[in-house]
Design a protein around this motif. Sequence first.
Motif, short mmCIF file in Angstrom:
data_model
loop_
_atom_site.label_atom_id
_atom_site.label_comp_id
_atom_site.label_asym_id
_atom_site.label_seq_id
_atom_site.Cartn_x
_atom_site.Cartn_y
_atom_site.Cartn_z
N GLY A 88 0.81 -1.23 0.00
CA GLY A 88 0.00 0.00 0.00
C GLY A 88 0.83 1.26 0.00
N ALA A 89 2.08 1.19 -0.53
CA ALA A 89 2.98 2.33 -0.38
C ALA A 89 3.02 3.27 -1.58
CB ALA A 89 4.40 1.82 -0.10
N ALA A 90 2.50 2.85 -2.73
CA ALA A 90 2.59 3.73 -3.91
C ALA A 90 1.80 5.01 -3.66
CB ALA A 90 2.08 3.01 -5.15
N GLN A 91 2.44 6.14 -3.93
CA GLN A 91 1.83 7.44 -3.65
C GLN A 91 0.56 7.63 -4.48
OE1 GLN A 91 2.75 10.27 -1.68
NE2 GLN A 91 3.97 8.74 -0.59
N GLY A 92 -0.50 8.04 -3.81
CA GLY A 92 -1.68 8.50 -4.54
C GLY A 92 -2.55 7.40 -5.11
N PHE A 93 -2.27 6.13 -4.74
CA PHE A 93 -3.13 5.08 -5.27
C PHE A 93 -4.17 4.67 -4.23
CE2 PHE A 93 -4.44 0.74 -6.23
CZ PHE A 93 -4.84 0.90 -7.55
N GLY A 94 -5.40 4.49 -4.69
CA GLY A 94 -6.49 4.13 -3.78
C GLY A 94 -6.54 2.64 -3.53
N TYR A 95 -5.75 2.19 -2.55
CA TYR A 95 -5.71 0.76 -2.25
C TYR A 95 -6.97 0.31 -1.52
CZ TYR A 95 -0.67 0.68 -3.25
OH TYR A 95 0.54 0.76 -3.86
N SER A 96 -7.24 -0.98 -1.57
CA SER A 96 -8.30 -1.53 -0.73
C SER A 96 -7.83 -1.50 0.72
CB SER A 96 -8.59 -2.98 -1.13
OG SER A 96 -7.47 -3.79 -0.85
N GLU A 97 -8.79 -1.44 1.61
CA GLU A 97 -8.44 -1.46 3.02
C GLU A 97 -7.74 -2.78 3.37
OE1 GLU A 97 -11.65 -0.27 5.57
OE2 GLU A 97 -10.55 -0.98 7.33
N ALA A 98 -8.21 -3.82 2.70
CA ALA A 98 -7.64 -5.16 2.95
C ALA A 98 -6.13 -5.15 2.73
CB ALA A 98 -8.31 -6.18 2.03
N LEU A 99 -5.69 -4.47 1.68
CA LEU A 99 -4.28 -4.48 1.36
C LEU A 99 -3.49 -3.58 2.31
CD1 LEU A 99 -2.59 -5.95 -0.86
CD2 LEU A 99 -2.31 -3.68 -1.86
N THR A 100 -4.00 -2.37 2.53
CA THR A 100 -3.24 -1.43 3.38
C THR A 100 -3.11 -1.95 4.81
OG1 THR A 100 -5.27 -0.18 3.62
CG2 THR A 100 -3.66 0.71 2.12
N SER A 101 -4.11 -2.70 5.24
CA SER A 101 -4.04 -3.20 6.62
C SER A 101 -3.48 -4.62 6.69
CB SER A 101 -5.44 -3.14 7.25
OG SER A 101 -6.32 -3.97 6.53
N SER A 102 -2.89 -5.09 5.59
CA SER A 102 -2.43 -6.49 5.57
C SER A 102 -1.13 -6.69 6.34
CB SER A 102 -2.22 -6.94 4.12
OG SER A 102 -1.16 -6.21 3.53
N GLY A 103 -0.36 -5.61 6.50
CA GLY A 103 0.91 -5.73 7.22
C GLY A 103 2.01 -6.41 6.42
N ILE A 104 1.75 -6.59 5.14
CA ILE A 104 2.73 -7.31 4.31
C ILE A 104 3.89 -6.37 3.94
CG2 ILE A 104 3.11 -8.35 2.02
CD1 ILE A 104 0.21 -9.31 2.14
N THR A 105 5.10 -6.90 3.95
CA THR A 105 6.23 -6.24 3.30
C THR A 105 6.55 -7.07 2.07
OG1 THR A 105 7.08 -5.39 5.38
CG2 THR A 105 8.63 -5.52 3.55
N TRP A 106 6.68 -6.38 0.94
CA TRP A 106 6.81 -7.13 -0.32
C TRP A 106 8.23 -7.66 -0.52
CZ3 TRP A 106 2.49 -8.83 -1.57
CH2 TRP A 106 1.33 -8.05 -1.63
N THR A 107 8.53 -8.74 0.18
CA THR A 107 9.73 -9.50 -0.18
C THR A 107 9.40 -10.25 -1.46
OG1 THR A 107 8.94 -11.42 1.03
CG2 THR A 107 10.30 -9.83 2.25
N LYS A 108 10.43 -10.78 -2.12
CA LYS A 108 10.17 -11.56 -3.34
C LYS A 108 9.24 -12.74 -3.03
CE LYS A 108 14.32 -10.55 -6.01
NZ LYS A 108 15.45 -11.13 -6.76
N GLU A 109 9.41 -13.33 -1.85
CA GLU A 109 8.60 -14.50 -1.50
C GLU A 109 7.13 -14.10 -1.30
OE1 GLU A 109 11.51 -13.61 0.00
OE2 GLU A 109 12.66 -15.08 -1.16
N GLU A 110 6.92 -12.97 -0.61
CA GLU A 110 5.56 -12.50 -0.38
C GLU A 110 4.89 -12.14 -1.70
OE1 GLU A 110 4.05 -13.16 2.23
OE2 GLU A 110 4.28 -11.66 3.80
#
Lengths: 151, 741
Positions: A88-110
């Motif tokens: 959910g880090a890209a500036q100005g993009f309207g993410y779903s709440e599900a994604l922004t609150s997912s707590g994921i860090t985008w490693t290659k594996e994730e």
Amino acid sequence: MRAMLRASAPILVIALAACGTDPAPEPTEQIVVREPGAAAVPAVETEDSLIAIGKAAFNTCIACHGIEKGGANKVGPNLYGIIGQAAGAAQGFGYSEALTSSGITWTKEELDRYIANPAAKVPGTTMMAGAITDAGRREAIIAYIDEVSAN
Amino acid sequence: MAEAKKKKSWTRRAFIGAGVAAGGALVVGIAVRPGNPTDRLSPLVAKGEGEKLINAWVKIDADNIVTAIVPHVEMGQGIFTSLAQMLADELDADWSKVRILEAPADAKYSSSHIGREFLAPNLEVPEILEPTVSGSFLSLATAMTLQITGGSYSIRGTGQRAMRTAGAAAREMLVAAAASEWNVPVGELRTENSMILHDKSSKSATFASFAAAAAEQSLPAKPKLKSPKDYKLMGKAIARTDIPEKSNGSAIFGIDADLPGMKYAAVKAAPVVGATVEAIDAAAAKTMPGVLQILNMGDFVAVVADGYWQAEQALATIQATYSKTEGDGLDQDALFTRYATMLDEAGDTDGDVETEEGDVGEAFASAATKVEAEYKVPFLAHATMEPMNCTAWVRDGKCDVWSGTQSPLMARKTAAETTGIDIDNVAYHNAYLGGGFGRRSEMDVIIMSTRIAMATKYPVKMIWSREEDTMQDHYRPSATSRFQGGLDKDGKAVSWSNIHTHLFDPQEAPTVPYYNIANHKIRKIDVPTHLRFGPWRSVDHSQHGYFIESFVDEMAHAAGKDGYAFRRELLAGSPRHLKVLDTAAKMSGWDKPLPEGHGRGIAFVPSFGTIVAEVAEVDMTGKKPKVTTVYVAADPGFAVNPDGFAAQMESSVAYGLTAALYGEISVKDGAVQQSNFHDYPILRINEMPDVVVEIINGDHKRLGGAGEPGLPPLAPAVTNAIFAATGNRVRELPLSKVNFA
């Protein structure tokens, strides 16, 4: 009734005029690159590397995602530099709440688990496409994203 | 109540919006004249071995297959099936042996009843004059190249007046032929399941065996139509004939056109409508794979390539500069300010008076309670599922065009005018439309693709990107509407005053003749903008339904009355209207309490000949409104295919809720800001409410439409429900702009 018909006629004439001829101007500039069937511009030779495969495979993603540095978000967010970022880090993009609150860090594996089946990894995500079942293609796409971002 | 005074300024768009349908009176017209046009029409529609055209709308082949020739286009509304049902019922055809053929884009299939229905819907003509009247309208309608599907008119116009008559006429001709051959009185014969039966002698024969002899019969002057008790197919929920092909993917839409040697074009028009493309830099595009031609067409840029993706990619690299226009620099806020300024300037007296009765000034001044409100709605795009597209091939003095349009005959005429080729050498091929909603009544894609094809000389399929579709639409106008309403000491409505921007079509959309309010005055002002307007599902009713039914609700609240009870008072003396309102309330359990944070809202809008009331239930306990259920009560006179009618109500809820929740096209620097579904969202499946539909068959002689009337009550039913739940009165759409936190 007759009066009605007479009254109607001019109205119809006006309407008829309104749907009249639009001019059909010819092109102000016509660049003929080649005729159909003529030899095409030779395509860039494809490499067999993982990144080249990833670049080709990324064509599935490109309808919704840009990957150039500073590029605009489209239907999906721009993916430049995504690896290592929080979801959910890209500036100005309207993410779903599900994604922004997912707590994921985008490693290659994730990222690999996500694009294998976005809706399963993050229920409620608005990412409708994805679900790339071929593990090799996923690996190549992620390698390509990493390569572009590193440059 | 006196008839509303109306100013009429018909334009082509007004005509389309009013929804004239095609095909109406040709059969009637023929029926009262000597001769039958089958000789002229057969080469167009009955070329097969053993096929016999009985009259303009019916052919029967050697295997006893009856084909109904329908002069309308199928855009998901199920019209092919319903029109064929009407014809087949009057013909007593065996439904399992009925096929459907879309009438060719030919002037012979345009109609006078379009003109009749549009210009003089209530004109009662003595039978003896009918031929004269119909004939006059036929020639006018033919001249106007009307073969239009729109305005919710197909069933109530073409179906009711032409398809049924054609079926009944064909039946009488078959019977007459059999009576002559068997030497028995016509009255002793009956028809059933595509058979002619003579019970006395136990003789029977298929329709096919008398098709040739029937075509020689003179056309009956006034074929006898069935009364509802004898309907066998009308009123039945017959499965749509296009379901299998649309389920298995074999259905052909305009975008599926495929020709040997066909190439693809991607296009981009000047972002500000009215600007021209001054110069292009195509250096990069020229070197890209698959590119054949790059065209600066003046008002748009096109790239033609071997594949569509290649054309799109090359187009994206082209830099263009555009001319300056008056539209440059205009922003949406400034546009609403312009509306407000002009409404202010109009004051209490200026503007065009649409209807006036009594003295609103006096009644409002002396009213015990005064209510005032202003409402705003944005521009809306159509967002059809199938992107706009057209395929054209111009060569050797001939032109062929493939697309899906709501107006095939106008498309053919447009291609002829654009290319300068005689219309006899122009063929237009229509396919299914992947959504229309009014968007496909515009001719822009036909003109653009034929111009590209003129330049290339080989066939080209032009497909608009979703961005072009969103940014270059012909929009439902943004609008502002102001009301003043007066209530007496008993809370009875005594005055209704409205002034609004724009009047497009239908002319009656801003009026409320069905409500008992002694003094009313409705005015409009025109506010020009550079954006193109176009008919959008339910046209002006889409905004006025919201304006009117919101204000009625505000008046009810000010009167201390329930929205349903207040409307009952306004409709007193109109039993048919009341029945619809009462039905919707009853369906919803109007008086039953709802949980905390939930609300129920009602709205009532008659449009396109159909009376509709809707009750929406919303759940306001989350961050944004969740519409849980919509109850729809509708009286279309008689629902020819109840399943199809209900489907139109359901899809109107989906389309209307999309607009109410999210629909907003806005302008910045003269250009449309939205471009795709991320910023012009469509209702998601999890947001779709339950929809419960109840149909009331209130008058089988005077049918109403189906495609549009379900839409206008939706938005106000939802916003009235939000008010009931929260006390928050929504005076501007879409709801996504409102903070409900």
